[in-house]
Structures are given as structure tokens and as C-alpha cells.
Design a protein around this motif. Structure first.
Motif, PDB file in Angstrom:
ATOM      1  N   VAL A 178      74.333  40.439  -3.257  1.00  0.00           N
ATOM      2  CA  VAL A 178      74.222  39.225  -2.457  1.00  0.00           C
ATOM      3  C   VAL A 178      73.732  38.102  -3.378  1.00  0.00           C
ATOM      4  CG1 VAL A 178      73.658  40.578  -0.399  1.00  0.00           C
ATOM      5  CG2 VAL A 178      71.825  39.565  -1.746  1.00  0.00           C
ATOM      6  N   ARG A 179      74.122  36.887  -3.042  1.00  0.00           N
ATOM      7  CA  ARG A 179      73.744  35.757  -3.869  1.00  0.00           C
ATOM      8  C   ARG A 179      73.572  34.530  -2.979  1.00  0.00           C
ATOM      9  NH1 ARG A 179      78.307  33.907  -7.721  1.00  0.00           N
ATOM     10  NH2 ARG A 179      78.518  36.167  -7.860  1.00  0.00           N
ATOM     11  N   VAL A 180      72.505  33.777  -3.188  1.00  0.00           N
ATOM     12  CA  VAL A 180      72.312  32.503  -2.499  1.00  0.00           C
ATOM     13  C   VAL A 180      72.315  31.446  -3.582  1.00  0.00           C
ATOM     14  CG1 VAL A 180      70.775  31.138  -1.057  1.00  0.00           C
ATOM     15  CG2 VAL A 180      70.923  33.613  -0.720  1.00  0.00           C
ATOM     16  N   SER A 181      73.141  30.409  -3.401  1.00  0.00           N
ATOM     17  CA  SER A 181      73.347  29.496  -4.524  1.00  0.00           C
ATOM     18  C   SER A 181      73.758  28.113  -4.045  1.00  0.00           C
ATOM     19  CB  SER A 181      74.453  30.085  -5.410  1.00  0.00           C
ATOM     20  OG  SER A 181      74.913  29.132  -6.328  1.00  0.00           O
ATOM     21  N   THR A 182      73.350  27.086  -4.790  1.00  0.00           N
ATOM     22  CA  THR A 182      73.861  25.744  -4.495  1.00  0.00           C
ATOM     23  C   THR A 182      75.267  25.585  -5.083  1.00  0.00           C
ATOM     24  OG1 THR A 182      72.822  24.921  -6.502  1.00  0.00           O
ATOM     25  CG2 THR A 182      71.572  24.643  -4.463  1.00  0.00           C
ATOM     26  N   ALA A 183      75.609  26.425  -6.077  1.00  0.00           N
ATOM     27  CA  ALA A 183      76.895  26.283  -6.772  1.00  0.00           C
ATOM     28  C   ALA A 183      78.041  26.856  -5.955  1.00  0.00           C
ATOM     29  CB  ALA A 183      76.824  26.983  -8.125  1.00  0.00           C
ATOM     30  N   ASP A 184      79.242  26.332  -6.189  1.00  0.00           N
ATOM     31  CA  ASP A 184      80.446  26.859  -5.566  1.00  0.00           C
ATOM     32  C   ASP A 184      80.800  28.197  -6.228  1.00  0.00           C
ATOM     33  OD1 ASP A 184      82.617  26.986  -3.873  1.00  0.00           O
ATOM     34  OD2 ASP A 184      83.800  25.472  -4.927  1.00  0.00           O
ATOM     35  N   GLU A 232      70.803  41.888   2.168  1.00  0.00           N
ATOM     36  CA  GLU A 232      70.878  43.250   1.627  1.00  0.00           C
ATOM     37  C   GLU A 232      70.823  44.291   2.741  1.00  0.00           C
ATOM     38  OE1 GLU A 232      67.918  43.425  -1.471  1.00  0.00           O
ATOM     39  OE2 GLU A 232      69.032  41.933  -2.644  1.00  0.00           O
ATOM     40  N   ARG A 233      70.007  44.029   3.764  1.00  0.00           N
ATOM     41  CA  ARG A 233      69.931  44.944   4.900  1.00  0.00           C
ATOM     42  C   ARG A 233      71.295  45.021   5.607  1.00  0.00           C
ATOM     43  NH1 ARG A 233      69.228  44.713  10.346  1.00  0.00           N
ATOM     44  NH2 ARG A 233      69.216  42.438  10.414  1.00  0.00           N
ATOM     45  N   ILE A 234      71.909  43.849   5.796  1.00  0.00           N
ATOM     46  CA  ILE A 234      73.197  43.781   6.485  1.00  0.00           C
ATOM     47  C   ILE A 234      74.275  44.501   5.670  1.00  0.00           C
ATOM     48  CG2 ILE A 234      75.024  42.160   7.159  1.00  0.00           C
ATOM     49  CD1 ILE A 234      72.683  40.131   7.783  1.00  0.00           C
ATOM     50  N   GLU A 235      74.247  44.292   4.356  1.00  0.00           N
ATOM     51  CA  GLU A 235      75.221  44.960   3.493  1.00  0.00           C
ATOM     52  C   GLU A 235      75.025  46.476   3.526  1.00  0.00           C
ATOM     53  OE1 GLU A 235      75.173  44.062  -0.717  1.00  0.00           O
ATOM     54  OE2 GLU A 235      77.208  43.290  -0.607  1.00  0.00           O
ATOM     55  N   GLY A 236      73.771  46.913   3.523  1.00  0.00           N
ATOM     56  CA  GLY A 236      73.496  48.349   3.611  1.00  0.00           C
ATOM     57  C   GLY A 236      74.005  48.935   4.916  1.00  0.00           C
ATOM     58  N   GLU A 237      73.832  48.178   5.992  1.00  0.00           N
ATOM     59  CA  GLU A 237      74.314  48.619   7.309  1.00  0.00           C
ATOM     60  C   GLU A 237      75.852  48.769   7.280  1.00  0.00           C
ATOM     61  OE1 GLU A 237      72.356  49.378   9.908  1.00  0.00           O
ATOM     62  OE2 GLU A 237      74.074  49.810  11.225  1.00  0.00           O
ATOM     63  N   ALA A 238      76.539  47.827   6.646  1.00  0.00           N
ATOM     64  CA  ALA A 238      78.003  47.915   6.543  1.00  0.00           C
ATOM     65  C   ALA A 238      78.401  49.148   5.733  1.00  0.00           C
ATOM     66  CB  ALA A 238      78.571  46.657   5.890  1.00  0.00           C
ATOM     67  N   GLN A 239      77.648  49.420   4.674  1.00  0.00           N
ATOM     68  CA  GLN A 239      77.948  50.572   3.830  1.00  0.00           C
ATOM     69  C   GLN A 239      77.781  51.884   4.601  1.00  0.00           C
ATOM     70  OE1 GLN A 239      75.647  50.490   0.233  1.00  0.00           O
ATOM     71  NE2 GLN A 239      77.288  51.425  -0.971  1.00  0.00           N
ATOM     72  N   ARG A 240      76.806  51.921   5.508  1.00  0.00           N
ATOM     73  CA  ARG A 240      76.619  53.136   6.317  1.00  0.00           C
ATOM     74  C   ARG A 240      77.735  53.306   7.336  1.00  0.00           C
ATOM     75  NH1 ARG A 240      71.471  51.769   6.983  1.00  0.00           N
ATOM     76  NH2 ARG A 240      71.680  51.389   9.210  1.00  0.00           N
ATOM     77  N   ARG A 241      78.237  52.168   7.885  1.00  0.00           N
ATOM     78  CA  ARG A 241      79.210  52.255   8.970  1.00  0.00           C
ATOM     79  C   ARG A 241      80.638  52.457   8.501  1.00  0.00           C
ATOM     80  NH1 ARG A 241      78.012  48.910  13.982  1.00  0.00           N
ATOM     81  NH2 ARG A 241      75.759  48.931  14.170  1.00  0.00           N
ATOM     82  N   PHE A 242      80.957  51.962   7.302  1.00  0.00           N
ATOM     83  CA  PHE A 242      82.356  51.960   6.852  1.00  0.00           C
ATOM     84  C   PHE A 242      82.468  52.639   5.497  1.00  0.00           C
ATOM     85  CE2 PHE A 242      81.413  48.143   9.339  1.00  0.00           C
ATOM     86  CZ  PHE A 242      82.235  48.376  10.434  1.00  0.00           C
ATOM     87  N   GLU A 243      83.686  53.104   5.182  1.00  0.00           N
ATOM     88  CA  GLU A 243      83.933  53.679   3.856  1.00  0.00           C
ATOM     89  C   GLU A 243      84.231  52.535   2.907  1.00  0.00           C
ATOM     90  OE1 GLU A 243      86.898  56.823   3.774  1.00  0.00           O
ATOM     91  OE2 GLU A 243      86.146  57.458   5.732  1.00  0.00           O
ATOM     92  N   LEU A 244      83.191  52.060   2.239  1.00  0.00           N
ATOM     93  CA  LEU A 244      83.325  50.912   1.353  1.00  0.00           C
ATOM     94  C   LEU A 244      83.169  51.332  -0.098  1.00  0.00           C
ATOM     95  CD1 LEU A 244      81.320  47.955   2.928  1.00  0.00           C
ATOM     96  CD2 LEU A 244      83.791  48.247   2.741  1.00  0.00           C
ATOM     97  N   SER A 245      83.986  50.757  -0.970  1.00  0.00           N
ATOM     98  CA  SER A 245      83.793  50.974  -2.406  1.00  0.00           C
ATOM     99  C   SER A 245      82.725  50.016  -2.927  1.00  0.00           C
ATOM    100  CB  SER A 245      85.104  50.747  -3.157  1.00  0.00           C
ATOM    101  OG  SER A 245      86.088  51.613  -2.661  1.00  0.00           O
ATOM    102  N   THR A 246      82.834  48.757  -2.522  1.00  0.00           N
ATOM    103  CA  THR A 246      81.835  47.778  -2.929  1.00  0.00           C
ATOM    104  C   THR A 246      81.998  46.526  -2.060  1.00  0.00           C
ATOM    105  OG1 THR A 246      80.898  46.547  -4.797  1.00  0.00           O
ATOM    106  CG2 THR A 246      83.294  46.775  -4.732  1.00  0.00           C
ATOM    107  N   SER A 247      81.003  45.657  -2.123  1.00  0.00           N
ATOM    108  CA  SER A 247      81.094  44.428  -1.333  1.00  0.00           C
ATOM    109  C   SER A 247      80.246  43.337  -1.967  1.00  0.00           C
ATOM    110  CB  SER A 247      80.645  44.676   0.107  1.00  0.00           C
ATOM    111  OG  SER A 247      79.278  45.027   0.130  1.00  0.00           O
ATOM    112  N   LEU A 248      80.440  42.135  -1.465  1.00  0.00           N
ATOM    113  CA  LEU A 248      79.742  40.971  -2.015  1.00  0.00           C
ATOM    114  C   LEU A 248      79.538  39.945  -0.907  1.00  0.00           C
ATOM    115  CD1 LEU A 248      78.904  39.087  -4.463  1.00  0.00           C
ATOM    116  CD2 LEU A 248      81.292  38.363  -4.505  1.00  0.00           C
ATOM    117  N   ILE A 249      78.353  39.361  -0.891  1.00  0.00           N
ATOM    118  CA  ILE A 249      78.094  38.224   0.001  1.00  0.00           C
ATOM    119  C   ILE A 249      77.544  37.082  -0.852  1.00  0.00           C
ATOM    120  CG2 ILE A 249      76.832  37.361   2.005  1.00  0.00           C
ATOM    121  CD1 ILE A 249      76.362  40.256   2.887  1.00  0.00           C
TER     122      ILE A 249
END
Lengths: 154, 97, 154, 97
Positions: free
Chosen positions: A3-9, A62-79
């Protein structure tokens, strides 16, 4: 997972390539990019300012991403979520999910967006051409979307 | 909005309160450190106290149902205990994405 | 709205930027990219060859895109499908949907993929490390996904 | 696989038949022009004719339920009439995406 929070595009190709490089178990990549719209109910927007809660934002994403990883068969993800002052047409948020199969990639991307809109501590303030400013109200439909996922998991 | 959180630890009995979005604007405060009066045990108690705290907090907290609370960076409901709280944040429902 | 069949790879950022440039009614962009996986049931794949039916392919993709436009509030969309010989990790297909609101962008992207898999005349042939080749069988789950959309519209 | 379709118009009574994927491989034919015998009115009639046409078509069309048909670039069911057909294609269920 990151996950990343940024002012940049962000650059979508660059982020996708980084996620998928060298990983040939990935059969599908789903992606959502949220953008600043040029008007709100017919009123011209000049800018949108995003405030967040440093520390809590990253923890929630990070909590939300972890929840997605538990619910779905994910290889990787990014927010990635931008903060600061944005203009109409600018990117606000990017979610990318990579999975062996497309249904999981799609479902996980939609899940991440629904949960992000429900739980991640960001607030939008609109500035209009008239000079008026307004904090965006939370939409009930966003709460309902997140509630639907909660029911889905039962 | 992106100011660094104050990393000094609160003193004994002290707590950090943070305010975001229109709660920050209406209270005029982004962060404060203070010792809460005794008897405030839950998030609900704290919201009630804020609404009785006098200007400008009384007005900002007049409608507690429109306010969300996080304890130590985690969403908390009105019934949640604040016993382990080092940092409590007040904000409107989130609108990112 | 446009469709493209090509042996060449695509650049996701370039395609997204072209679709969204100057259009500030777009609040959400959903995207799906399908990729060649490196193995099939544990057997190493060396290449994947995509055959199609020139003329009918374009007609079907345009029909499918038109159907998505009728069902969802879309600002614009794009379908790119590659043909010829591809390697593990290569892109196969790209679907991008742009809409004022995210739910429509997501639903339209998933709809386009489901219908494309059901109706667009492409066929995949796998070549394995052993030298064996095999035409991919249509998956029943793809037919079911398309059937679910048909029921949804009733 | 990406050969240009023959754009010459079929002669009077002539029709273009096209074959894709394993139907192309098993018949050894990607495209042919011919005049169908009388009495073939529907897609189903045509599939039956193919299965009785002799080697290699009989084997390629032995399981007509595994074969899909398009008339003039549009998917067609077994009951569909071929009266207006200029080009008919035979292929397995599609597997793109």
C-alpha cells in the motif's frame, strides 16, 4: 501486497509491470483507477483536496488488503491512494489485483475498492468555480456495498 | 493535513486526541494532549463529554451520530472501552476512493 | 468505443490515457488484462498460439461492446485481443471501461470479459515443454458466467 | 491463421465454407467454395451432410454437438436456415480471453 499513500501521481503500466514481472502463475490482472470528475451535480469543480490520517491510513489499507488475500486466491495486489490537492481528470486511487484466474482478480479489486471507501481514513473536500468549498458526504451506497461483502462471507 | 504526528509519548494519564476533516475545521484543533476527567470509560462517554465541553467543541460534537472514532488507529464503536487508548481520533465518515 | 485485434503487445497506460484524455465525466476506470500462464495443471507451457476468425472477430467484439453500452452507463471502452504465438507472461487480452461511477465500470469490464470468452471467435492452442500441443477446451464456467448475465438482464 | 479471406464473391449457388482450430487441422481445409447438394436447409442439415461426406470430413464432424457454426459472421444454432448464407464457418467452442 503493498500500500502507498502519496501526493505524487502513479503510472499504471509501471505498477502493473512491477507486480507481474517474473510471476507466470498470474493469469489475470484487474485494476481500478478512480479519477476526479469535472463537476458535481452540474456545478464545475476546480479542485479536490484529500486529507487523511497518517498511520491509521496505512494500517487500514494493510488490514483491508490482508482481508482480500484471505477471501480470494490472489497472487499479489497493490493499493495507491493520493492525498493533497487534485484537479479534474487527476487520478485519486489505484487498486491492482493479480490472480491465477480472472474471477478472483475481479472480485478482489471490487472488494478492495468497497472496503477502502468504507474504512480507509480519507476525506475529500471539493472546491467549486464559485469559490465555495464542501466536504464530500459519505454515500450510503458505499456502506451498502461493504455490507454486501460482509453478508457474502457468512 | 500531512503534518507529522507528534511522536512524544503522552505523559502518565495523558491521551492524544486528533481531529480530521470538518471536525478539525470546526474545533480549530488538529491535535491535543490532555488528561480526561474521571468517569469517561467508553467512546460514547467521550463523545458526550466533547458535546458538553464548551465552545467550539459543543457545536462540533452536537451530532455524535455523524462522528466516527478510532482508538490507536483502529475503528471503534460507541460501546468500545478507551482504557488502552493512547491516541483517539474523531472524524466524519470516510470519503476516499 | 473501439476494438482491436493485433499480434502486437499493448501498453496499458497509453491505452488508458487515450481513453480518458480530456473527458472529466469519467470517475472510474476498470481494466482487465489476461496473461499467458506458465503452466497448465503442473505441465510447463512453452507457448500459446491464438487463432481467430478475421471479420467475424471484429463484428462480435463490436456487438459485445454495444451490448455493454446498452446495459451500463459507460463513457467509453476498449477491447484489444492479441493473436499469434505468445509466451508465458505475455498479455493476451485487454478490456478497459470508463464510467462516471465505479460500479458501472466494474460491471461492464466483467461483462465484456464474460461475453468475449463466450462469443468472440478466438481459439487457443497450447505447446508444452514436451513438444505436445493441445487445443484448449472451452470451460463450462465461462458459459455459466455468460448465462448469468443473460438472466441478470431479464 | 491470419490469411486474408478470399474476397471474390461466390458464383451463383456457390457458398464459402471455413474451418477453424482443430476443425481446420482435422479436415486439412481452411476454406472451400462449393455448391451444396439440394435439400440442405438448416445448419443441422449441413452438419449431418458433413458427417456423411467421407474422409476426412466424416471424422472431423463425427460429434456435431462439439461444433459451433457461424453464418455470415454471426453465431447460428442448428435450427437456423442457411438460405441467405454466403459464408458458413465451422469451429469448436471459442476459448479466447
Amino acid at each position: 501486497m503493498s500500500v502507498r499513500v502519496s501526493t505524487a501521481d502513479f503510472d499504471v503500466s509501471e505498477e502493473m509491470n512491477r507486480l507481474t514481472a517474473g510471476n507466470t502463475e498470474i493469469g489475470g490482472v484487474a485494476l481500478f483507477a478512480g479519477k476526479v470528475r469535472g463537476d458535481v451535480n452540474g456545478e464545475a469543480l476546480t479542485s479536490m483536496t484529500l486529507e487523511h490520517y497518517p498511520g491509521m491510513t496505512e494500517a487500514e489499507l494493510e488490514r483491508i488488503e490482508g482481508e482480500a488475500q484471505r477471501r480470494f486466491e490472489l497472487s499479489t495486489s497493490l493499493i495507491i491512494h493520493r492525498v493533497g490537492e487534485l484537479k479534474p481528470g487527476d487520478n485519486i486511487v489505484l487498486v491492482i489485483t493479480c490472480a491465477p484466474h480472472r474471477k478472483h482478480a475481479f472480485a478482489a479489486a471490487e472488494f478492495l475498492m468497497d472496503y477502502l471507501k468504507m474504512y480507509a481514513p480519507f476525506w475529500k473536500k471539493e472546491t467549486f468555480a464559485s469559490g465555495a468549498t464542501r466536504w464530500v458526504d459519505a454515500r450510503e451506497s458505499d456502506d451498502e456495498a461493504a455490507a454486501a461483502w460482509a453478508a457474502y462471507s457468512e | 493535513m500531512t503534518e507529522k504526528p507528534n511522536t512524544e509519548k503522552p505523559g502518565a494519564g495523558e491521551i492524544v486526541l486528533r481531529y480530521f476533516a470538518w471536525l478539525r475545521e470546526r474545533t480549530g484543533v488538529s491535535e491535543e494532549r490532555l488528561t480526561l476527567p474521571p468517569g469517561i470509560l467508553t467512546v460514547g462517554d467521550l463523545l458526550l463529554w466533547q458535546s458538553q465541553r464548551g465552545h467550539p467543541f459543543d457545536q462540533a460534537f452536537a451530532k455524535p451520530e455523524a462522528i466516527r472514532v478510532a482508538i490507536n488507529h483502529t475503528h471503534a464503536k460507541p460501546a468500545a472501552s478507551i482504557a488502552s487508548a493512547r491516541e483517539i481520533a474523531f472524524f466524519p465518515p470516510v470519503t476516499g476512493g
